[in-house]
Motif scaffolding. Structure first.
Motif, short mmCIF file in Angstrom:
data_model
loop_
_atom_site.label_atom_id
_atom_site.label_comp_id
_atom_site.label_asym_id
_atom_site.label_seq_id
_atom_site.Cartn_x
_atom_site.Cartn_y
_atom_site.Cartn_z
N THR A 141 0.84 -1.19 0.00
CA THR A 141 0.00 0.00 0.00
C THR A 141 0.88 1.25 0.00
N VAL A 142 0.24 2.39 -0.23
CA VAL A 142 0.96 3.66 -0.18
C VAL A 142 1.66 3.83 1.17
N GLN A 143 0.94 3.57 2.24
CA GLN A 143 1.52 3.71 3.58
C GLN A 143 2.73 2.80 3.76
N ASP A 144 2.60 1.56 3.32
CA ASP A 144 3.71 0.61 3.48
C ASP A 144 4.89 0.98 2.60
N ASN A 145 4.63 1.50 1.40
CA ASN A 145 5.72 1.98 0.55
C ASN A 145 6.52 3.07 1.25
N ILE A 146 5.82 3.94 1.97
CA ILE A 146 6.46 5.08 2.60
C ILE A 146 7.20 4.69 3.88
N THR A 147 6.67 3.72 4.61
CA THR A 147 7.26 3.37 5.92
C THR A 147 8.30 2.25 5.84
N LEU A 148 8.39 1.53 4.72
CA LEU A 148 9.26 0.36 4.64
C LEU A 148 10.72 0.69 4.94
N ALA A 149 11.28 1.67 4.25
CA ALA A 149 12.71 1.98 4.42
C ALA A 149 13.04 2.49 5.82
N PRO A 150 12.26 3.42 6.39
CA PRO A 150 12.58 3.84 7.76
C PRO A 150 12.57 2.68 8.76
N ILE A 151 11.67 1.73 8.58
CA ILE A 151 11.59 0.60 9.50
C ILE A 151 12.74 -0.38 9.26
N MET A 152 12.97 -0.72 7.99
CA MET A 152 13.95 -1.75 7.66
C MET A 152 15.39 -1.23 7.71
N VAL A 153 15.60 -0.01 7.22
CA VAL A 153 16.97 0.53 7.12
C VAL A 153 17.35 1.33 8.36
N ASN A 154 16.46 2.23 8.77
CA ASN A 154 16.76 3.09 9.92
C ASN A 154 16.34 2.47 11.26
N LYS A 155 15.72 1.28 11.20
CA LYS A 155 15.28 0.57 12.41
C LYS A 155 14.32 1.42 13.26
N MET A 156 13.50 2.22 12.57
CA MET A 156 12.53 3.06 13.27
C MET A 156 11.37 2.19 13.77
N ASP A 157 10.88 2.51 14.97
CA ASP A 157 9.71 1.83 15.49
C ASP A 157 8.53 2.01 14.53
N LYS A 158 7.77 0.95 14.29
CA LYS A 158 6.72 0.99 13.29
C LYS A 158 5.68 2.07 13.60
N GLN A 159 5.28 2.20 14.85
CA GLN A 159 4.28 3.21 15.20
C GLN A 159 4.78 4.62 14.92
N ILE A 160 6.07 4.85 15.20
CA ILE A 160 6.65 6.17 14.91
C ILE A 160 6.72 6.39 13.41
N ALA A 161 7.10 5.34 12.67
CA ALA A 161 7.19 5.46 11.22
C ALA A 161 5.83 5.80 10.61
N VAL A 162 4.79 5.16 11.11
CA VAL A 162 3.43 5.43 10.60
C VAL A 162 3.01 6.86 10.93
N LYS A 163 3.34 7.30 12.15
CA LYS A 163 2.99 8.67 12.55
C LYS A 163 3.71 9.69 11.67
N GLU A 164 4.99 9.45 11.40
CA GLU A 164 5.76 10.35 10.53
C GLU A 164 5.23 10.31 9.11
N ALA A 165 4.85 9.12 8.65
CA ALA A 165 4.28 8.99 7.30
C ALA A 165 2.98 9.76 7.18
N ASP A 166 2.17 9.73 8.23
CA ASP A 166 0.90 10.48 8.22
C ASP A 166 1.15 11.97 8.03
N LYS A 167 2.21 12.48 8.67
CA LYS A 167 2.52 13.91 8.54
C LYS A 167 2.88 14.28 7.11
N VAL A 168 3.76 13.47 6.50
CA VAL A 168 4.21 13.81 5.15
C VAL A 168 3.11 13.57 4.13
N MET A 169 2.26 12.56 4.36
CA MET A 169 1.13 12.33 3.45
C MET A 169 0.14 13.49 3.50
N GLU A 170 -0.07 14.02 4.69
CA GLU A 170 -0.96 15.18 4.81
C GLU A 170 -0.37 16.38 4.09
#
Length: 217
Positions: free
Chosen positions: A94-123
């Motif tokens: 999905t769009v959300q998963d496309n946006i959050t994949l690299a921060p989670i996998m590469v930057n080891k960002m917590d998934k909830q934080i990644a989703v919250k940050e993705a929401d900001k940039v999508m808005e």
């Protein structure tokens, strides 16, 4: 060399076989500046962008970030983000998963934080309503904004675009301009390669006009 330049290239050279594509090129950008690289196909525009993004190796030359030399191929620096011409979105995500994949996998960002940050940039990019959609359901302009959002999630200081208006209807070009200027206000330095002289000059603080293949210098 200057310590206040977010990016400085010194004497960059690149050849393929016997053809020199980039010839002793030097340039610099301040924080928040937009550089448009304009010219015909085969002139070396995409090669230069791939070198800056660390996807291609220069034959010779030096790269500086605020006066400190760095290697663009070092995948740990996340200095440069890339928005590809064909977007390179994962079709099964999905769009959300496309946006959050690299921060989670590469930057080891917590998934909830990644989703919250993705929401900001999508808005910010007006694609919040598309978060559950898949790439095949999107228009060219929507895919463009998803690709920009994905690149921004890695928090690059420099964002590179390969022909950002090529897949867009003319009515959407102004929207892309708005995105460029909004990111500029936030201090994101941007490099765009384009065949579209009008667009390239409209958004740019600096223009590198490549006249023909082999004249990149």
């Amino acid at each position: 060399m200057s310590g206040n330049k977010v990016l400085e290239l010194k004497d960059i050279n690149k050849s393929f076989d016997s053809k020199q594509v980039i010839n002793h090129l030097s340039l610099s950008l301040n924080k928040g500046e937009i550089l448009s690289i304009i010219g015909p196909s085969g002139a070396g525009k995409t090669t230069l962008m791939r070198i800056i993004a660390g996807l291609e190796k220069a034959d010779t030359g030096h790269f500086f970030h605020y006066g400190e030399e760095f290697d663009p191929r070092d995948r740990q620096n996340h200095l440069v983000g890339m928005v590809f011409q064909d977007f390179n979105l994962f079709p099964n995500l999905t769009v959300q998963d496309n946006i959050t994949l690299a921060p989670i996998m590469v930057n080891k960002m917590d998934k909830q934080i990644a989703v919250k940050e993705a929401d900001k940039v999508m808005e910010q990019l007006e694609i919040s309503s598309l978060k559950r959609s898949y790439p095949y359901q999107l228009s060219g302009g929507q895919k463009q904004r998803v690709a920009i959002a994905r690149a921004l999630q890695m928090q690059p200081e420099i964002l590179c675009y390969d022909e950002p208006t090529s897949a867009l209807d003319p009515s959407l070009v102004d929207k892309v301009k708005e995105i460029f200027f909004e990111l500029k206000k936030k201090g994101v330095t941007q490099i765009v390669i384009t065949h579209d002289h009008r667009f390239g000059k409209a958004v740019a603080d600096k223009v590198l006009d490549v006249k023909a293949a082999g004249s990149f210098e």
